[in-house]
Write a protein that holds these residues in place. Structure first.
Motif, PDB file in Angstrom:
ATOM      1  N   ARG A 156      -4.984 -10.372  -9.570  1.00  0.00           N
ATOM      2  CA  ARG A 156      -4.562 -11.732  -9.193  1.00  0.00           C
ATOM      3  C   ARG A 156      -4.286 -12.562 -10.400  1.00  0.00           C
ATOM      4  O   ARG A 156      -4.787 -12.416 -11.432  1.00  0.00           O
ATOM      5  CB  ARG A 156      -5.642 -12.409  -8.363  1.00  0.00           C
ATOM      6  N   ASP A 162       7.249 -13.723  -7.901  1.00  0.00           N
ATOM      7  CA  ASP A 162       7.357 -14.944  -8.689  1.00  0.00           C
ATOM      8  C   ASP A 162       6.712 -14.749 -10.055  1.00  0.00           C
ATOM      9  O   ASP A 162       5.768 -13.974 -10.209  1.00  0.00           O
ATOM     10  CB  ASP A 162       6.696 -16.111  -7.959  1.00  0.00           C
ATOM     11  N   LYS A 163       7.233 -15.480 -11.054  1.00  0.00           N
ATOM     12  CA  LYS A 163       6.737 -15.365 -12.419  1.00  0.00           C
ATOM     13  C   LYS A 163       6.690 -16.734 -13.076  1.00  0.00           C
ATOM     14  O   LYS A 163       7.341 -17.665 -12.626  1.00  0.00           O
ATOM     15  CB  LYS A 163       7.629 -14.428 -13.204  1.00  0.00           C
ATOM     16  N   ASN A 164       5.940 -16.824 -14.167  1.00  0.00           N
ATOM     17  CA  ASN A 164       5.875 -18.081 -14.910  1.00  0.00           C
ATOM     18  C   ASN A 164       7.010 -18.141 -15.932  1.00  0.00           C
ATOM     19  O   ASN A 164       7.865 -17.257 -15.982  1.00  0.00           O
ATOM     20  CB  ASN A 164       4.501 -18.266 -15.553  1.00  0.00           C
ATOM     21  N   PRO A 186       4.006 -12.220 -14.051  1.00  0.00           N
ATOM     22  CA  PRO A 186       3.909 -12.423 -12.596  1.00  0.00           C
ATOM     23  C   PRO A 186       2.817 -13.423 -12.228  1.00  0.00           C
ATOM     24  O   PRO A 186       1.726 -13.410 -12.801  1.00  0.00           O
ATOM     25  CB  PRO A 186       3.551 -11.035 -12.066  1.00  0.00           C
ATOM     26  N   THR A 187       3.143 -14.301 -11.284  1.00  0.00           N
ATOM     27  CA  THR A 187       2.159 -15.259 -10.776  1.00  0.00           C
ATOM     28  C   THR A 187       1.658 -14.833  -9.401  1.00  0.00           C
ATOM     29  O   THR A 187       0.824 -15.516  -8.821  1.00  0.00           O
ATOM     30  CB  THR A 187       2.764 -16.679 -10.695  1.00  0.00           C
ATOM     31  N   GLU A 188       2.181 -13.722  -8.906  1.00  0.00           N
ATOM     32  CA  GLU A 188       1.707 -13.155  -7.641  1.00  0.00           C
ATOM     33  C   GLU A 188       1.028 -11.824  -7.947  1.00  0.00           C
ATOM     34  O   GLU A 188       1.301 -11.204  -8.982  1.00  0.00           O
ATOM     35  CB  GLU A 188       2.877 -12.955  -6.674  1.00  0.00           C
TER      36      GLU A 188
END
Length: 153
Positions: free
Chosen positions: A153, A107-109, A114-116
């Motif tokens: 993170r 997942d990405k913003n 990446p948001t993961e």
């Protein structure tokens, strides 16, 4: 012919949802190599899948389907995983993602970050662009190699 490097984000998303034909069949690893242990620490989840993408061709690093092989490991309640693999001697690099929401993609913003959790061998921490193979590579030349990577993170 010039190879255009896609972003790690694009490559990881595509690789995690559509596995192209790697040099070895999916889930397999090369035979006749040297035993290498990849240790991944600082996992964001003790139950979410960790995907490790192994590259041995500089021009294919982080390109769609460019990895030699990939492995998926479940941490089984641990905050660290240890994965033994057999790698032929030579230069290798590893890109790692952890699918914390188990939707089988990175997942990405809105701007593509990446948001993961993700990581690269040599603990390379890219800022504005994907890292180069040269920065992430490690050399396999004999038994007992340990590659330690901490997730971001």
């Amino acid at each position: 012919m010039q190879v255009v490097k896609t972003s790690f984000l694009t490559a990881a998303c595509a690789a995690s949802t559509l596995l192209s034909t790697p040099a070895w069949a999916a889930g397999e690893q090369p035979s006749g190599g040297t035993s290498v242990t990849v240790v991944v620490s600082a996992l964001a989840s003790t139950s979410s899948a960790v995907k490790l993408y192994f590259y041995n061709v500089r021009e294919k690093f982080l390109t769609h389907g460019g990895y030699a092989f990939m492995r998926v490991v479940k941490p089984a309640g641990q905050s660290q995983i240890s994965l033994p693999v057999d790698l032929p001697n030579g230069e290798w690099a590893v890109a790692i993602t952890q699918d914390t929401n188990n939707n089988d993609k990175l997942d990405k913003n809105m701007v593509g970050i990446p948001t993961e959790p993700f990581a690269f061998s040599n603990n390379v921490r890219p800022r504005l662009s994907p890292p180069d193979f040269e920065d992430c590579k490690f050399v396999v030349s004999g038994p007992g190699k340990v590659v330690t990577i901490s997730l971001t993170r």
